[in-house]
Motif scaffolding. Sequence first.
Motif, PDB file in Angstrom:
ATOM      1  N   LYS A   1      17.977 -65.624  22.152  1.00  0.00           N
ATOM      2  CA  LYS A   1      17.746 -66.007  20.840  1.00  0.00           C
ATOM      3  C   LYS A   1      18.119 -64.684  20.004  1.00  0.00           C
TER       4      LYS A   1
ATOM      5  N   ARG B   1      10.128 -76.212  26.938  1.00  0.00           N
ATOM      6  CA  ARG B   1      10.968 -76.472  25.982  1.00  0.00           C
ATOM      7  C   ARG B   1      10.667 -75.381  24.641  1.00  0.00           C
TER       8      ARG B   1
ATOM      9  N   GLY C   1      13.351 -72.638  23.310  1.00  0.00           N
ATOM     10  CA  GLY C   1      13.773 -72.479  21.956  1.00  0.00           C
ATOM     11  C   GLY C   1      13.438 -71.273  21.391  1.00  0.00           C
TER      12      GLY C   1
END
Length: 226
Positions: free
Chosen positions: A149, A201, A205
Amino acid sequence: MSCIVVGASVVFPDKKAASSFLSGRSLKKPCAQIHCELEDGHERIIWIPVRVARLYLKNCPVLPCEWDEYRATVLVLERRCALTMVIEMLSRRDHATGEVRDKLERYGFSLSAIDYAIDRATSLHYLNERRFCVYFIEERKRRGWGQRKIENELKRRHVSIDEIPGYPEEYFAVEDDLERATALLSKRSVPETRSFEKLVRFLMGKGYSYAIAADAAKARIDDEIN
């Protein structure tokens, strides 16, 4: 034969165009225009950012004058405004060089003015790509972000990951990543159904790899059971 500028007038964009930019409907800020009347009866138009046009009105070149001299005077004002804008941006927060360039382009500055402002701000140490990257990465890590990210956000800000000295070894380690991922999950309740899948998950993310996410999710589930 040289061109002589004998007259000039500034035309500002209408308020509707300006409001379109402020509301996000337009990607580029509308520019002002200098309509230059030449001695031979022709006209030339110079497009400049609005803030440059305002400065121009306070520093109008004495006419008549040679076109090259006139254009150089306007460029000096544009460079001055570009540098001022960069310093204003950096006074609020650090920026990546690509961010600065992108914003100046959106405001209508010429490539010459942008290059000048960036080079000057860099030489004065207002703009420092490495300093920005170090702060950005560490600050996002404190927020709990994972490597992927962080990299995606740096790329969005026009930072070349390959050009960051010591990246990624000096910024990321498996143990630290697992610790941050585990800390994130410690604040979340374990879902009653498909708990492993949902926790993994969630972490992916946030930018963590599957391996890190899986290990952190297993540890969180084990901790809940015990």
